[in-house]
Design an enzyme around this catalytic site. Structure first.
Site, PDB file in Angstrom:
ATOM      1  CD  GLN A   1      -1.058  -0.388   3.742  1.00 57.98           C
ATOM      2  OE1 GLN A   1      -1.343   0.716   4.411  1.00 57.98           O
ATOM      3  NE2 GLN A   1      -1.816  -1.408   3.915  1.00 57.98           N
TER       4      GLN A   1
ATOM      5  NE  ARG B   1      -6.791  -1.810   1.781  1.00 59.80           N
ATOM      6  CZ  ARG B   1      -7.520  -0.991   1.873  1.00 59.80           C
ATOM      7  NH1 ARG B   1      -8.086  -0.367   0.982  1.00 59.80           N
ATOM      8  NH2 ARG B   1      -7.833  -0.634   3.283  1.00 59.80           N
TER       9      ARG B   1
END
Length: 398
Positions: free
Chosen positions: A96, A281
């Protein structure tokens, strides 16, 4: 001073025992990934007041001058600028990035204008804030953080005799710079060029073979094998070879700036960040992935992980000064009933990690805390001291 009750996040990667054991809460067999001690509207802590329990964000909204102080309000507005957490990773978290503040503001406004609900699973921006963060390890803590030097990444791919590894090695060898890292990273993530699950499995198998034969890079190869086992065929398995591995021993801290690609692999830690829940993400997750938005937020410059060395305050306290204005974290150990001053005068959150202590304020009296208990200290309570035998962490505004 007000006692707090944390909120709980039950993500699949969490531990069933670590946070309940630390905070003294009941175990029910389900994973507990995070405990939140803060005022973010997604999961605010509850404060015990003379009028009963109140959400901390609502308490601050109705008494912000007293609670935050004029200095904090002048810099951050009428909100608590940080969020304190305990995290417990039993399995790897998502690969992420957290946005910079200007990107967060623009993205939040655009999604609001488009009518995307705040709770929608495909929403990227749940608030208009950036999210730099600092992790303070309570156990050995494993992570990936930031891009490796391009030549080092090329070396890792060079030792793997599979077509995808040869292709990625060629890109990095021809362009050993941030541009080369960006080209490989984008190729791995973009829907039109991302590797198939079979190609990812080939990379993982080659790393396993190299590991069994006496790998020159056993740590990196073990990470690939671990991620393939946890998320078979995920692009994050291959992407891990681009990233710096980090091991924190208990008491060590890592700073992750906005724009820094990272993934936490295992361990228990205290985490402090700007008050935000914005996560973009790239992989290693079943959750929403927005590749174009993520790529626009990434810092591609290779750099070593940012380990924060503490400074000592009055012998008993170590202060971790992160290179941001939103927060600082201090850790204080007191023994044999001794009393020590604590740094900071703004809005503070104190969490007792072990033993039993007493917080003392000249204007607000005393408050006893034992392991797992926490308190919110308004700016109006002034300077604090702590006495007893135990360890506390304190979140504060620099």
């Amino acid at each position: 001073m007000l006692r707090l009750t944390h909120s709980t996040q039950r993500y699949a990667w969490g531990s069933t025992t670590a946070i309940p054991d630390l905070l003294g809460t009941e175990q029910d067999g389900s994973p507990v990934a995070e405990a939140w001690f803060g005022a973010h509207s997604s999961a605010p802590a509850m404060a015990e007041t003379s009028h009963g329990a109140r959400r901390l964000d609502e308490l601050i909204a109705t008494s912000h001058v007293e609670v935050l102080g004029e200095g904090v309000i002048g810099r951050f507005g009428s909100t608590l600028p940080y969020l304190l957490k305990v995290i417990a990773a039993e399995r790897p978290l998502s690969l992420q990035v957290h946005p910079r503040v200007e990107r967060a503001r623009a993205g939040y406004a655009a999604e609001d204008a488009a009518g995307v609900p705040l709770t929608a699973p495909d929403r990227n921006y749940r608030d208009p804030n950036h999210k730099p963060e600092l992790v303070y390890a309570l156990t050995q803590f494993e992570a990936l953080c930031g891009f490796r030097a391009p030549r080092r990444a090329a070396e890792l791919f060079a030792g793997l005799d599979v077509p995808l590894a040869k292709e990625l090695h060629g890109i990095l060898a021809d362009e050993p710079s941030a541009d080369g890292i960006r080209a490989v990273f984008e190729q791995l993530l973009h829907p039109s060029t991302r590797p198939s699950a079979e190609e990812v499995a080939e990379i993982a198998a080659a790393c396993a073979e190299r590991l069994a034969a006496g790998s020159p890079s056993p740590r990196s190869d073990r990470t690939v094998v671990l991620l393939q086992r946890a998320y078979p065929g995920d692009l994050g398995v291959v992407t891990s070879l681009l990233l710096n591995p980090v091991t924190l021993k208990p008491g060590e801290a890592l700073f992750v700036p906005a724009g820094g690609v990272h993934a936490y692999l295992s361990g228990v830690a205290v985490e402090i960040m700007a008050s935000s829940d914005n996560v973009l993400r790239a992989g290693l997750t079943p959750k929403h992935v927005d590749v174009p938005e993520l790529l626009d937020n990434v810092d591609y410059v290779a750099a070593p992980p940012i380990r924060i060395a503490p400074e000592t305050f009055h012998d008993a306290t170590k202060v971790f000064y992160a290179p941001v204005d939103d927060f600082e974290l201090s850790v204080t150990e007191v023994r044999d009933g001794a009393e020590h001053p604590l740094p900071g005068r703004g809005p503070r959150i104190v969490l007792c990690l072990s033993g039993g202590v007493t917080l003392r304020s000249g204007s607000a009296g005393d408050l006893d805390l034992v392991q797992g208990q926490s308190a919110f200290v308004p700016a109006s309570d002034g300077a604090l001291c702590v006495a007893g035998s135990g360890t506390i962490v304190q979140a504060d505004v620099p």
